[in-house]
Motif scaffolding. Structure first.
Motif, short mmCIF file in Angstrom:
data_model
loop_
_atom_site.label_atom_id
_atom_site.label_comp_id
_atom_site.label_asym_id
_atom_site.label_seq_id
_atom_site.Cartn_x
_atom_site.Cartn_y
_atom_site.Cartn_z
N TYR A 149 13.66 50.62 55.41
CA TYR A 149 14.11 49.60 56.03
C TYR A 149 15.52 50.17 56.99
CZ TYR A 149 12.09 46.39 52.24
OH TYR A 149 11.23 45.87 51.59
N ILE A 150 15.63 49.59 57.80
CA ILE A 150 16.74 49.78 58.77
C ILE A 150 17.69 48.64 58.62
CG2 ILE A 150 17.62 50.02 61.04
CD1 ILE A 150 15.08 51.18 61.86
N GLU A 151 18.83 49.01 58.11
CA GLU A 151 20.22 47.89 57.86
C GLU A 151 21.23 48.48 58.67
OE1 GLU A 151 20.77 47.64 53.73
OE2 GLU A 151 18.88 47.07 53.18
N ASN A 152 21.84 47.55 59.60
CA ASN A 152 22.91 48.07 60.47
C ASN A 152 22.82 49.41 61.06
OD1 ASN A 152 24.24 45.47 59.63
ND2 ASN A 152 24.99 46.47 57.60
N GLY A 153 21.43 49.51 61.65
CA GLY A 153 21.47 50.89 62.13
C GLY A 153 21.09 51.90 61.40
N VAL A 154 21.09 51.82 59.86
CA VAL A 154 20.87 52.95 59.15
C VAL A 154 19.65 52.96 58.44
CG1 VAL A 154 21.98 54.25 56.95
CG2 VAL A 154 23.40 53.21 58.86
N ARG A 155 18.81 53.91 58.32
CA ARG A 155 17.31 53.90 57.58
C ARG A 155 17.61 54.30 56.12
NH1 ARG A 155 12.29 53.87 59.63
NH2 ARG A 155 13.16 54.16 61.78
N TYR A 156 16.84 53.57 55.13
CA TYR A 156 17.06 53.61 53.91
C TYR A 156 15.56 53.81 53.32
CZ TYR A 156 21.99 52.23 54.13
OH TYR A 156 23.23 52.14 54.59
N ILE A 157 15.57 54.36 52.13
CA ILE A 157 14.17 54.26 51.41
C ILE A 157 14.15 53.67 50.24
CG2 ILE A 157 12.47 55.78 50.33
CD1 ILE A 157 13.26 58.09 52.32
N CYS A 158 13.30 52.81 49.91
CA CYS A 158 13.41 51.80 48.53
C CYS A 158 12.20 52.44 48.02
CB CYS A 158 13.46 50.61 48.82
SG CYS A 158 14.73 49.88 49.31
N GLN A 159 12.39 53.04 46.72
CA GLN A 159 11.21 53.83 45.95
C GLN A 159 10.93 53.27 44.84
OE1 GLN A 159 9.53 56.79 47.03
NE2 GLN A 159 8.31 56.87 45.18
N THR A 160 9.52 53.03 44.38
CA THR A 160 9.16 52.39 43.11
C THR A 160 8.44 53.47 42.43
OG1 THR A 160 9.03 50.13 43.95
CG2 THR A 160 7.90 50.83 41.86
N ASP A 161 8.74 54.00 41.11
CA ASP A 161 8.22 54.85 40.49
C ASP A 161 7.79 54.50 38.93
OD1 ASP A 161 8.24 57.29 42.35
OD2 ASP A 161 10.43 57.33 42.02
N PHE A 162 7.00 55.29 38.33
CA PHE A 162 7.03 54.99 36.93
C PHE A 162 6.72 56.22 35.98
CE2 PHE A 162 3.20 54.17 33.62
CZ PHE A 162 4.13 53.47 32.83
N ASP A 163 7.62 56.02 34.97
CA ASP A 163 7.70 56.98 33.93
C ASP A 163 6.97 56.92 32.89
OD1 ASP A 163 8.46 58.66 32.08
OD2 ASP A 163 10.36 59.00 32.89
N LYS A 164 5.77 57.23 32.84
CA LYS A 164 4.81 56.79 31.78
C LYS A 164 5.09 57.15 30.40
CE LYS A 164 -0.35 57.17 30.86
NZ LYS A 164 -1.75 57.79 31.41
N GLU A 165 5.93 58.40 30.02
CA GLU A 165 6.15 58.67 28.83
C GLU A 165 7.33 57.60 28.29
OE1 GLU A 165 7.60 62.55 28.74
OE2 GLU A 165 5.87 63.50 29.12
N LEU A 166 8.26 57.13 29.13
CA LEU A 166 9.37 56.16 28.81
C LEU A 166 8.94 54.79 28.94
CD1 LEU A 166 12.45 57.95 30.31
CD2 LEU A 166 11.58 58.16 27.84
N ASP A 167 7.43 54.59 29.41
CA ASP A 167 7.13 53.09 29.77
C ASP A 167 8.17 52.31 30.46
OD1 ASP A 167 4.56 53.35 28.66
OD2 ASP A 167 5.40 52.75 26.67
N THR A 168 8.74 53.00 31.79
CA THR A 168 9.81 52.74 32.62
C THR A 168 9.51 52.59 33.89
OG1 THR A 168 11.44 53.28 30.83
CG2 THR A 168 12.37 52.93 32.90
N ILE A 169 9.71 51.45 34.60
CA ILE A 169 9.76 51.47 36.12
C ILE A 169 11.09 51.87 36.63
CG2 ILE A 169 9.21 49.85 38.29
CD1 ILE A 169 6.82 50.56 36.46
#
Length: 279
Positions: free
Chosen positions: A238-258
């Motif tokens: 995404y670009i917010e106020n001219g600055v680019r950001y990365i929004c990441q979704t990961d999954f830790d299978k061992e911890l059953d955690t998003i």
């Protein structure tokens, strides 16, 4: 007296030539105009020449009438295939197959995330020489704001030419190539290399395949904060106020955690992180 008669005779001959020339010029003008509207070929078999300045006006009209109505990206593109053009005094009517597309970066690909592909009628005021002012724009399908009866009336001039308002896969491909060309031009502009993804398909596993709790899935989808993140294992930029950001979704299978993380694109610094236990 003889000189006067000779001079009169010469003048009559000159007037006759001028009159014939004007009549011939008008006939040629009428023939040229009729070529625009009297071609009986079906759409897909006919190419209407469109001046560059009109082509630009058509593209700007498509973007202005669609921007804000679809899932937003960082780049908007438009393409068209003109079916027919009608001129009347200071107005031009354009019937066209169009495409509008929104793009953003997902998983390092430049992805078409939303858009539309309607047939439209647009009209331009040409009273200001060299300029095209959009004065009318409507879809010519069931999604138009106009009633079906009015749509039929708008299509009548096109039907009178013998054309059918249909399109082929080749026509769709031609318009799609315009969209793709624009996307590559944007990548060159921002000095990025990436594959163009026109289907919107992702390689990452969807969260619905990972999270079995439907209530949790529903809550995540309604939460405004999580709407910035992909609902698959991957990332969105995404670009917010001219600055680019990365929004990441990961999954830790061992911890059953998003795991949701927001990072600076330039520095890769993690600015925000949130973890959701799914079991």
């Amino acid at each position: 007296m003889k000189i006067f008669l000779v001079w009169t005779f010469i003048m009559l001959i000159a007037i006759s030539f001028i009159s014939c020339g004007m009549q011939e010029a008008q006939e040629n003008k009428n023939k040229t105009a009729s070529k625009i509207t009297e071609n009986p070929k079906n759409f897909g078999e006919n190419t209407i020449p469109v001046p560059d300045h009109l082509d630009t006006a058509i593209k700007e009209a498509i973007i202005s009438k669609n921007k804000g109505n679809y899932l937003p990206g960082e780049f908007q593109s438009a393409g068209s295939k003109v079916i027919e053009i009608f001129t009347e005094e200071n107005m031009i009517s354009v019937y066209a197959l169009t495409e509008y597309a929104e793009f953003r970066f997902e998983d390092d690909e430049f992805v078409r995330i939303s858009g539309t592909n309607p047939k439209v009628l647009m009209r331009f005021d040409t009273s200001d020489e060299g300029k095209y002012k959009l004065i009318f724009y409507t879809r010519l399908d069931e999604f138009s704001d106009l009633p079906a009866e009015e749509i039929e009336q708008l299509l009548e001039p096109l039907k009178q030419t013998g054309k059918k308002y249909i399109y082929s896969q080749d026509d769709l491909k031609e318009v799609g190539l315009q969209i793709e060309k624009d996307a590559f031009a944007y990548l060159d502009k921002i000095e990025r290399q990436a594959e163009i993804n026109l289907t919107g398909e992702h390689k990452g596993e969807p969260l619905e395949n990972i999270i079995s709790d439907e209530n949790l899935l529903s809550d995540l989808s309604k939460d405004e904060e999580f709407q910035l993140y992909p609902d698959w294992i991957g990332n969105i930029e995404y670009i917010e106020n001219g600055v680019r950001y990365i929004c990441q979704t990961d999954f830790d299978k061992e911890l059953d955690t998003i795991i949701y993380t927001k990072k600076s694109y330039a520095t890769k610094e993690i600015l925000k992180e949130r973890k959701i236990k799914i079991k």
